[in-house]
Motif scaffolding. Structure first.
Motif, PDB file in Angstrom:
ATOM      1  N   ASP A 142      88.847  35.481  33.174  1.00 56.69           N
ATOM      2  CA  ASP A 142      88.531  36.672  33.968  1.00 56.69           C
ATOM      3  C   ASP A 142      88.880  37.931  33.169  1.00 56.69           C
ATOM      4  N   GLY A 143      87.961  38.883  33.169  1.00 56.51           N
ATOM      5  CA  GLY A 143      88.195  40.110  32.416  1.00 56.51           C
ATOM      6  C   GLY A 143      88.129  39.916  30.913  1.00 56.51           C
ATOM      7  N   TRP A 144      87.382  38.924  30.461  1.00 59.73           N
ATOM      8  CA  TRP A 144      87.359  38.566  29.036  1.00 59.73           C
ATOM      9  C   TRP A 144      86.920  39.738  28.165  1.00 59.73           C
ATOM     10  N   PHE A 145      85.946  40.511  28.615  1.00 57.71           N
ATOM     11  CA  PHE A 145      85.421  41.622  27.817  1.00 57.71           C
ATOM     12  C   PHE A 145      86.028  42.972  28.226  1.00 57.71           C
ATOM     13  N   VAL A 146      87.046  42.962  29.083  1.00 56.82           N
ATOM     14  CA  VAL A 146      87.702  44.217  29.423  1.00 56.82           C
ATOM     15  C   VAL A 146      88.308  44.812  28.152  1.00 56.82           C
ATOM     16  N   GLY A 147      88.094  46.113  27.962  1.00 54.76           N
ATOM     17  CA  GLY A 147      88.472  46.755  26.699  1.00 54.76           C
ATOM     18  C   GLY A 147      87.289  47.006  25.802  1.00 54.76           C
ATOM     19  N   ARG A 148      86.110  46.498  26.207  1.00 54.34           N
ATOM     20  CA  ARG A 148      84.867  46.760  25.489  1.00 54.34           C
ATOM     21  C   ARG A 148      83.993  47.656  26.352  1.00 54.34           C
ATOM     22  N   PRO A 149      83.624  48.833  25.891  1.00 59.74           N
ATOM     23  CA  PRO A 149      83.646  49.286  24.510  1.00 59.74           C
ATOM     24  C   PRO A 149      84.916  50.016  24.079  1.00 59.74           C
ATOM     25  N   LEU A 150      85.755  50.457  25.014  1.00 67.06           N
ATOM     26  CA  LEU A 150      86.928  51.259  24.664  1.00 67.06           C
ATOM     27  C   LEU A 150      88.106  50.832  25.531  1.00 67.06           C
ATOM     28  N   LYS A 151      89.308  51.016  25.001  1.00 69.99           N
ATOM     29  CA  LYS A 151      90.477  50.876  25.848  1.00 69.99           C
ATOM     30  C   LYS A 151      90.430  51.959  26.923  1.00 69.99           C
ATOM     31  N   GLU A 152      90.685  51.551  28.147  1.00 72.67           N
ATOM     32  CA  GLU A 152      90.529  52.478  29.255  1.00 72.67           C
ATOM     33  C   GLU A 152      91.443  53.695  29.121  1.00 72.67           C
ATOM     34  N   GLU A 153      92.673  53.456  28.654  1.00 77.84           N
ATOM     35  CA  GLU A 153      93.625  54.556  28.549  1.00 77.84           C
ATOM     36  C   GLU A 153      93.287  55.510  27.408  1.00 77.84           C
ATOM     37  N   GLU A 154      92.389  55.120  26.505  1.00 78.81           N
ATOM     38  CA  GLU A 154      92.012  55.966  25.381  1.00 78.81           C
ATOM     39  C   GLU A 154      90.630  56.586  25.550  1.00 78.81           C
ATOM     40  N   ALA A 155      89.924  56.221  26.619  1.00 74.11           N
ATOM     41  CA  ALA A 155      88.510  56.584  26.742  1.00 74.11           C
ATOM     42  C   ALA A 155      88.294  58.087  26.804  1.00 74.11           C
TER      43      ALA A 155
END
Length: 819
Positions: free
Chosen positions: A116-129
């Motif tokens: 679950d959430g395997w591609f979370v962080g793609r395309p960007l880290k949420e905290e850096e977006a």
């Protein structure tokens, strides 16, 4: 055109107009509005019923190369120390791998359906977006082509969607919207799947097609970049001509026609797969619809499947490499040799190819021997195991395992004989049994696209339907019944010589003209910078003509004249300097020296200017880029940004920039070539649009229609009262080219007629912290009429519109006193 008297009057008034307008500053960001597509333009709603709808150029980036693969658990803890160690640590944190051994968790996690959430962080880290989006808008970009592979949505199995990833995607899209960014989604694939050397389809899809992903590389069915050890070589795109991708594409598009024995759950496997593909993106559309705040102003549309490939369809002779497969790199089996390798046979006399500055080069032959005689195809036991795990049932006729054919779908359909090694039906994929020939785009691609966009529009009726045909191919006629009243062509364009050779040449060729039969090889060759630039413009013009051509999207209703956005365009940054005759030999170039690639990028993007005036999204923005591994995907290195280009070992100045200089310049590669001025919105038609990267000179000419005859107005314009007849052009004027290096406190008398010292943006942002706000400083070399104001990096050229009088106006600007 204005009369001589009008021109003299306008020239006399320029000084007053520029000075008076300085106090009327344009807003840097207006609220996003829903776009329409008509008359060859992306259009905003007209300011009033009497005025033309302003046209918009959409310019931005693809986000990102790393979107094509999931983050994996890091194998080493984060490192500190040198730049190289930090770059490597960042990749490890993201789960990037430099190689994929047979026992790697890279395989095992995919075989289990990911997590679950395997591609979370793609395309960007949420905290850096936010900082990345802020950087993109500071570069003048307003649009993102958002890369979402099928695998990201449905990796866990048929109909099992990754809701955590979709939640993350919606949150990130909201962040983009808050920065004034428009988005369109790319249903992304490259040579079908990560497991055939590219990206796209989940692991289970290959099993459904009857092949073993673990044996793709060892049977020569694809060359996985991670297991091809020539550093910096881009070879992935040659996999379109190898067995794994050809087989999977053919099954996906047309199994009912070419492999009717292959059924899953009572229907042709291709139909079954297409339903799952469409279902995954329809589910995403439904979730975005339910979010309630992204359609249609920010999330504007959906691209068709990225760079579709025909597989085996239309190959005239399975005994030889098709003539259309002109690009080959590495071991290049014929279709028959691919079949033989696919059942585990050792095959010799396989062409070993390369693609250089002068095109295809044959470098002898090689022998491939699949280890242990294991082939590409699933065994009966493996097929049964996959069916049980993933929850499907193969049809009774899919029984080639018991017929001594090694599970080969194509032997099972009588195309070739494994015992004799002979092709039995060489033209199986081109000639119909009852006469006539198969046509991939009209017969197979078009119906699949219509079903895809129909499903999307159930949830976003006003979505722009973007059409991405096979590379350099003409799109089919797609009527408004198919795609609605909002559509656009989204062709791709790269300079193949530069991409493959990773150096800028002193000659080039019209690749589009050659492929379309418009030019002979000899007639397509061009020499010198100006000829190359003209050549690129012709090619982009030819591609964009498909949107209005009666043989293309518009069909018989040519008045549709859909606009074009070049969905991918760019150039590699890991180039070598050209040396010797015609630049055929490579010279040394420091890794941080981007002079050569910047010149190549300027040639390419200049072709999108001029009369073409094209929208485009550059490939790519990739924060994980490093000098050693490029974009972290298949040897490519096209990212506009790289932490590896920061001085020292500290990333903080780029991640928490304290001034505009840090935001715009740190990590930017060859920024002068792609951070360029352009007219974002305009009332009128662009007739000339040219930017000189060396001098900073921008020339912009517009044709203003007579209001009563304006095709962008639904009915004849009524008589306008004073103040209601103003047109405008909003222009991006980047600090990269026009920054005031030493702005005066006040303009000197006598030069005010030519000089504009812009106002700071609304936040009063500083170029260098503690040294005052950044402002534009430019010379107005020519202004035929109207007034120009500048706030921050945005200029507003305002001019009167006239009843019943068509005319042309012109603006020329350049940096003030540029040496």
């Amino acid at each position: 055109m204005a009369s001589t008297a009008q021109a003299q009057s306008i020239a006399a008034a320029q000084s007053v107009a520029i000075t008076a307008a300085r106090n009327h500053s344009p807003a840097a960001h207006a609220p996003l509005q829903k776009l329409t597509t008509a008359h060859g333009h992306f259009l905003l709603p007209p300011p009033s019923a009497n005025l033309p709808a302003p046209s918009v150029l959409l310019r931005g980036v693809n986000l990102t190369s790393s979107s094509k693969y999931p983050p994996f658990a890091p194998s080493t803890p984060s490192a500190t120390g040198t730049r190289e160690e930090r770059d490597r640590a960042r990749l490890e944190e993201a789960g990037w791998r430099t190689d994929i051994p047979a026992d790697s968790g890279w395989w095992e996690e995919a075989e289990q359906g990911g997590r679950d959430g395997w591609f979370v962080g793609r395309p960007l880290k949420e905290e850096e977006a936010d900082v990345h989006f802020k950087r993109l808008t500071a570069w003048g970009f307003t649009t993102i082509r958002w890369v979402i592979p099928w695998e990201a949505l449905e990796h866990a199995g048929p109909g099992k969607y990754d809701e955590q990833y979709i939640d993350y995607t919606i949150r990130l899209m909201r962040k983009a919207k808050s920065h004034g960014i428009r988005i369109f989604i790319s249903a992304h694939q490259d040579v079908f799947s990560r497991f055939t050397g590219g990206s796209g389809a989940p692991y289970w899809v290959l099993l459904a097609c009857g092949i073993s992903p673990r044996r793709v590389h060892q049977t020569g069915a694809a060359v996985l970049q991670s297991q091809y050890k020539t550093e910096g070589t881009v070879i992935w795109n040659a996999n379109t001509g190898r067995l794994a991708a050809r087989h999977c594409f053919t099954m996906f598009w047309a199994s009912s026609t070419f492999a009717p024995k292959c059924q899953i759950d009572g229907e042709p496997v291709g139909d079954w797969l297409q339903k799952r593909f469409v279902g995954a993106y329809e589910h995403l559309a439904k979730r975005i619809q339910e979010a309630g705040d992204l359609f249609d102003d920010s999330m504007i549309g959906w691209d068709s499947i990225n760079e579709p490939n025909e597989g085996f369809i239309e190959i005239p002779d399975l005994n030889v490499i098709p003539e259309a497969q002109a690009f080959r790199k590495g071991p290049s089996p014929t279709p028959l040799q691919g079949f033989q390798l696919g059942i585990g046979q050792s095959v010799s006399n396989i062409e070993n190819a390369d693609f250089g500055s002068l095109g295809l080069k044959k470098k002898g032959t090689v022998t491939i021997t699949p280890p242990g005689g294991q082939g590409l195809w699933l065994t009966k036991a493996e097929s049964d195991e996959a069916a049980q795990k993933w929850g499907w049932k193969r049809g009774a006729e899919w029984s080639f395992w018991d017929e001594g054919k090694g599970g080969c779908v194509w032997a099972g359909h009588g195309l070739w004989d494994p015992a004799s090694g002979k092709v039995l039906q060489k033209d199986y994929f081109v000639n119909k049994p009852g006469g006539g020939e198969y046509e991939f785009i009209d017969q197979f691609w078009k119906p699949a696209y219509i079903e895809y966009i129909r499903a999307i529009k159930q949830h976003q009726p006003e979505a722009i339907a973007l059409i991405n045909p096979p590379i350099f191919a003409r799109p089919p006629n797609l009527t408004q019944e198919h795609i609605g009243d909002r559509a656009a062509l989204s062709s791709h364009y790269y300079d193949g010589l530069t991409m493959m050779g990773k150096r800028r040449h002193l000659f080039n060729a019209d690749a589009v003209g050659i492929q379309r039969g418009l030019k002979s090889m000899l007639g397509a060759i061009t020499f010198g910078d100006s000829s190359i630039r003209a050549n690129f413009k012709k090619q982009l013009n030819e591609l964009s003509s498909d949107a209005a051509d009666t043989d293309g999207m518009a069909g018989k209703n040519a008045s549709q004249e859909w606009p074009t956005i070049i969905g991918e365009i760019g150039t590699p940054w890991d180039m070598k300097k050209h040396n010797g005759l015609l630049g055929l030999t490579k010279g040394k170039l420091k890794r941080e020296d981007y002079d050569e690639p910047a010149k190549a990028m300027d040639q390419l993007l200049g072709a999108g200017d001029g009369a073409n005036a094209l929208s485009y999204t550059l490939w790519t923005y990739e924060p994980l880029n490093t000098h050693e591994y490029g974009d972290g995907w298949n040897g490519e290195d096209l990212s506009l940004f790289s932490f590896a280009d920061l001085a020292g070992d500290d990333d903080l100045p780029a991640m928490d920039p304290q001034d505009l200089s840090s935001l715009i310049m740190l990590g930017a590669r060859g920024v002068q070539s792609w951070c360029r001025p352009y007219p974002l919105e305009t009332t009128g038609e662009i007739t000339k649009f040219a930017f000189n990267m060396s001098s900073g000179k921008l020339e912009l000419s517009l044709r203003l229609p007579a209001l009563s005859q304006d095709p962008l107005v639904g009915s004849s314009a009524s008589v306008l009262s004073a103040g209601e007849n103003m047109g405008y052009t909003k222009i991006y004027i980047p600090y990269v080219h026009y920054l005031a290096t030493n702005p005066p406190a006040a303009l000197e008398a006598g030069i005010v007629a030519k000089r504009i010292l812009g106002e700071p943006d609304s936040e009063g942002s500083e170029w260098v912290k503690g040294r005052g706000p950044a402002v534009v400083d430019l010379e107005v070399a020519e202004l035929s009429e109207g007034s120009l104001t500048v706030e921050g990096q945005w200029g507003m050229w305002r001019y009167p519109l006239q009843q019943d009088k068509e005319r042309e106006i012109k603006l020329v600007i350049k940096p003030w006193k540029r040496v």
